[in-house]
Write an enzyme that holds these catalytic residues in place. Structure first.
Site, mmCIF file in Angstrom:
data_model
loop_
_atom_site.group_PDB
_atom_site.id
_atom_site.type_symbol
_atom_site.label_atom_id
_atom_site.label_comp_id
_atom_site.label_asym_id
_atom_site.label_seq_id
_atom_site.Cartn_x
_atom_site.Cartn_y
_atom_site.Cartn_z
ATOM 1 N N GLU A 276 19.354 -22.917 -0.560
ATOM 2 C CA GLU A 276 18.632 -23.996 -0.619
ATOM 3 C C GLU A 276 19.738 -25.070 -1.132
ATOM 4 O O GLU A 276 19.581 -26.444 -0.730
ATOM 5 C CB GLU A 276 17.782 -23.790 -2.163
ATOM 6 C CG GLU A 276 16.833 -23.078 -1.909
ATOM 7 C CD GLU A 276 15.937 -23.479 -0.709
ATOM 8 O OE1 GLU A 276 15.553 -24.763 -0.695
ATOM 9 O OE2 GLU A 276 15.607 -22.517 0.057
ATOM 10 N N TRP A 279 20.576 -26.683 2.183
ATOM 11 C CA TRP A 279 19.213 -27.780 2.607
ATOM 12 C C TRP A 279 19.559 -28.953 2.010
ATOM 13 O O TRP A 279 19.560 -30.126 2.602
ATOM 14 C CB TRP A 279 18.058 -27.129 2.035
ATOM 15 C CG TRP A 279 17.218 -26.239 3.018
ATOM 16 C CD1 TRP A 279 17.015 -24.973 2.780
ATOM 17 C CD2 TRP A 279 16.528 -26.791 4.002
ATOM 18 N NE1 TRP A 279 16.230 -24.660 4.099
ATOM 19 C CE2 TRP A 279 15.906 -25.548 4.734
ATOM 20 C CE3 TRP A 279 16.179 -27.849 4.687
ATOM 21 C CZ2 TRP A 279 15.094 -25.696 5.823
ATOM 22 C CZ3 TRP A 279 15.629 -28.061 5.862
ATOM 23 C CH2 TRP A 279 15.098 -26.800 6.448
ATOM 24 N N TRP A 308 -2.824 -43.217 11.099
ATOM 25 C CA TRP A 308 -3.165 -42.832 9.628
ATOM 26 C C TRP A 308 -4.354 -43.295 8.729
ATOM 27 O O TRP A 308 -4.798 -44.287 9.285
ATOM 28 C CB TRP A 308 -2.088 -43.032 8.663
ATOM 29 C CG TRP A 308 -0.707 -42.640 8.819
ATOM 30 C CD1 TRP A 308 0.260 -43.529 9.740
ATOM 31 C CD2 TRP A 308 0.093 -41.229 8.893
ATOM 32 N NE1 TRP A 308 1.388 -42.764 9.762
ATOM 33 C CE2 TRP A 308 1.008 -41.304 9.490
ATOM 34 C CE3 TRP A 308 -0.607 -40.014 8.699
ATOM 35 C CZ2 TRP A 308 1.932 -40.185 9.540
ATOM 36 C CZ3 TRP A 308 0.270 -38.782 8.778
ATOM 37 C CH2 TRP A 308 1.596 -39.102 9.046
ATOM 38 N N ASN A 343 8.867 -26.602 -6.471
ATOM 39 C CA ASN A 343 9.041 -26.871 -5.018
ATOM 40 C C ASN A 343 7.913 -26.431 -4.060
ATOM 41 O O ASN A 343 7.388 -27.086 -3.205
ATOM 42 C CB ASN A 343 10.255 -25.930 -4.552
ATOM 43 C CG ASN A 343 10.665 -26.239 -2.914
ATOM 44 O OD1 ASN A 343 10.517 -27.694 -2.506
ATOM 45 N ND2 ASN A 343 10.507 -25.206 -2.180
ATOM 46 N N TRP A 361 2.646 -40.496 5.373
ATOM 47 C CA TRP A 361 3.558 -39.810 3.992
ATOM 48 C C TRP A 361 4.469 -40.863 3.396
ATOM 49 O O TRP A 361 4.832 -40.536 2.425
ATOM 50 C CB TRP A 361 4.476 -39.137 5.000
ATOM 51 C CG TRP A 361 5.464 -39.410 6.182
ATOM 52 C CD1 TRP A 361 4.914 -39.761 7.630
ATOM 53 C CD2 TRP A 361 6.842 -40.175 5.848
ATOM 54 N NE1 TRP A 361 5.871 -40.277 8.089
ATOM 55 C CE2 TRP A 361 6.908 -40.786 7.213
ATOM 56 C CE3 TRP A 361 7.485 -40.309 4.976
ATOM 57 C CZ2 TRP A 361 8.050 -41.444 7.622
ATOM 58 C CZ3 TRP A 361 8.619 -40.978 5.226
ATOM 59 C CH2 TRP A 361 9.099 -41.761 6.480
ATOM 60 N N TRP A 384 9.439 -35.039 2.548
ATOM 61 C CA TRP A 384 8.148 -35.652 2.973
ATOM 62 C C TRP A 384 8.013 -35.674 4.695
ATOM 63 O O TRP A 384 7.062 -35.311 5.033
ATOM 64 C CB TRP A 384 8.053 -37.031 2.532
ATOM 65 C CG TRP A 384 7.250 -36.847 1.244
ATOM 66 C CD1 TRP A 384 7.877 -37.023 0.057
ATOM 67 C CD2 TRP A 384 6.021 -36.871 0.749
ATOM 68 N NE1 TRP A 384 6.895 -36.851 -0.978
ATOM 69 C CE2 TRP A 384 5.751 -36.711 -0.346
ATOM 70 C CE3 TRP A 384 4.635 -36.619 1.764
ATOM 71 C CZ2 TRP A 384 4.270 -36.540 -0.840
ATOM 72 C CZ3 TRP A 384 3.617 -36.614 1.352
ATOM 73 C CH2 TRP A 384 3.292 -36.435 -0.273
#
Ligand SMILES: Cc1cc2nc3c(=O)[nH]c(=O)nc-3n(C[C@H](O)[C@H](O)[C@H](O)COP(=O)(O)OP(=O)(O)OC[C@H]3O[C@@H](n4cnc5c(N)ncnc54)[C@H](O)[C@@H]3O)c2cc1C
Length: 469
Positions: A276, A279, A308, A343, A361, A384
């Protein structure tokens, strides 16, 4: 020589390369610029502003014990930073200004202007790097280009000669007798310094205690507990990493030591946690390599053609945690009341907005930034765009977490949902997953949309841009 250290999102005295280097060269004064206007323009949340103010007080006290002054100054927007830093350097008669680099585009532009202004005034400028463990741009393919997929990035990151963390830098030695510390204001704009103080203890000592507690007591079960919002299975270090009261290197060093000096192929929990942290590195490296992400653009350009939905009522219900889908609402209410969201719930709530409600988003990204105590452009934008399938290495467009199935899997007793949604506190058994089907839950809203219909509409919208590719 006297030096000025400009502290920003590195509010700590240990493992701080700019402070370390400046102290090695001579005596030091530090400065922090409170830039409320710019923070508002960057959607920084009140939780995070308050945490910064408290963290400033902590580092100011630590520095004062070493005989080092931290000046706390107000700055009105990034365009004024250059003049302020030069004036400050001249006032304290600094020969050189030291700081640790930031990665987002506006911050880099500001830093370039500051460096140019310093040079013009005959003052040196030294930029260090340690917001990430490995510097952005240092993990590349053999042809020199950057990675856009996590797994090969991680492989290369692990093979990097500097990946194995070495002992973090010590705090500087005292430069004189202890002095009186300057204190951050109690109020900045409308944000009170004590907002969230009980939830988010500030400062390096608190960060180190949190890191130690996690690595020694919970990290080895991280792989099994990390997806269960009811459990304290994750570290909750993200606020400290965001304001820099702990460094990525310190986290990696602690995990590496607990993992018998390996970063991978050790304990499954520690391996997963280290992954993580990688990441976090990945998204920061991506942000540095693609400055257009800092300007609100989608990583996958073709997704700019998605049409959207514009629906203020749906957006407001999502923000308030009143969509009628219990796990989504529990996540949003956790965010609204604490400034943090687990998370798993960040993934569920973001996919619900960007996939089922099919709302841009960027609306969700902005709302998260305005409310997260750990708001961080690279991780938030990355998360996102992952959920919305517009990003690098994103979830495929046709994959949508079903919030009911997610609740059954990750909150099987419904205890987390009940803890966040008082209207459902008395909901029994399986009624917690689909409360609209049970008369006793009438105080809780009905679902804002039909999941199956919403899914079909979203897939159709994606098909339109794919057909017109
Ligand atoms: C839509 C969305 C938005 C997000 N926004 C942010 C944000 O603004 N700031 C932020 O720090 N994280 C963000 N994340 C990533 C992740 O949710 C948080 O880092 C994590 O929940 C923080 O809790 P923790 O410190 O207990 O994490 P742990 O599970 O203990 O992980 C340790 C650290 O690793 C890093 N990390 C973990 N997961 C990720 C990830 N997926 N991407 C990048 N870094 C990660 C964080 O720095 C975290 O503190 C977001 C994820 C999603 C899906």
């Amino acid at each position: 020589m006297h030096n000025l250290v400009w502290l920003r999102n590195d509010l700590r005295i240990s493992d701080n390369p700019a402070l370390h280097a400046a102290c090695k060269r001579g005596s030091v004064t530090c400065v922090f610029l409170l830039d409320h206007r710019q923070w508002q323009e960057h959607d920084m949340s009140p939780w995070r502003i308050a945490l910064i103010l408290r963290s400033i007080d902590c580092v100011s006290q630590q520095l004062a014990k070493l005989g080092i002054t931290l000046l706390i100054m107000h700055c009105d927007g990034f365009t004024n930073a250059a003049k302020l830093v030069v004036d400050c350097a001249q006032q304290v008669q600094a020969g050189c200004v030291y700081f640790n680099a930031e990665i987002a585009l506006n911050e880099q532009r500001r830093d370039n202007e500051v460096e140019a202004a310093l040079n013009k005034s005959g003052i040196g400028c030294e930029r260090h790097q340690n917001f990430t463990h490995l510097a952005p741009g240092s993990v590349t393919k053999p042809d020199g280009s950057g990675y856009t997929v996590f797994t090969p990035f991680k492989k290369r990151w692990l093979a990097h000669p500097l990946a194995e963390p070495s002992k973090p830098l010590d705090p500087p030695a005292p430069q004189g007798p202890a002095i009186t510390a300057q204190v951050a204001p109690e109020l900045l704009g409308s944000v009170r310094k004590d907002l969230g103080a009980a939830l988010w203890p500030a400062g390096e000592t608190a960060a180190q205690a949190c890191l130690k507690d996690f690595v020694h007591h919970r990290a080895s079960a991280y792989d099994q507990q990390r997806d269960l919002p009811l459990q304290p299975g994750t570290s909750k270090l993200s606020p400290h990493l965001a304001v820099g009261t702990v460094s990525a290197g310190q986290c990696l060093y602690a995990a590496y030591g607990a993992n018998n000096n390996v970063l991978t192929m050790g304990n499954a929990g520690l391996d997963a946690w280290i992954s993580e942290l990688i990441w976090r590195e990945f998204y920061n490296h991506i942000l540095a390599a693609h400055p257009r992400l800092s300007m609100g653009q989608a990583f996958r350009r073709e997704t700019e053609r998605l049409e959207w939905n514009h629906n203020d009522e749906w957006l407001a219900r999502w923000q308030a945690g009143e969509t009628g889908l219990p796990l989504v609402d529990a996540g949003m209410r956790q965010l609204n009341t604490t400034g943090w969201m687990h998370n798993r719930l960040r993934m569920v709530t973001s996919q619900f907005l960007a996939k089922h409600l099919f709302i841009n988003w960027r609306e969700g990204e902005r709302y998260f930034m305005r409310n997260l105590v750990d708001g961080d452009l690279a991780a938030n934008n990355g998360g996102w765009q992952w959920s919305a399938s517009t990003g690098t290495d994103a979830v495929p467009y046709f994959r949508m977490f079903n919030p009911i199935r997610q609740a059954e899997r990750f909150d099987p007793t419904g205890a987390f949902v009940r803890s966040q949604i008082p209207e459902l506190a008395k909901s029994q058994g399986k009624s917690i997953f689909t409360p609209w089907q049970y008369a006793e839950n009438k105080a809780y809203p009905k679902p804002v949309i039909d999941l199956a219909q919403a899914r079909d509409a979203t897939l159709a919208a994606w098909k339109r841009i794919r057909d017109n590719a």
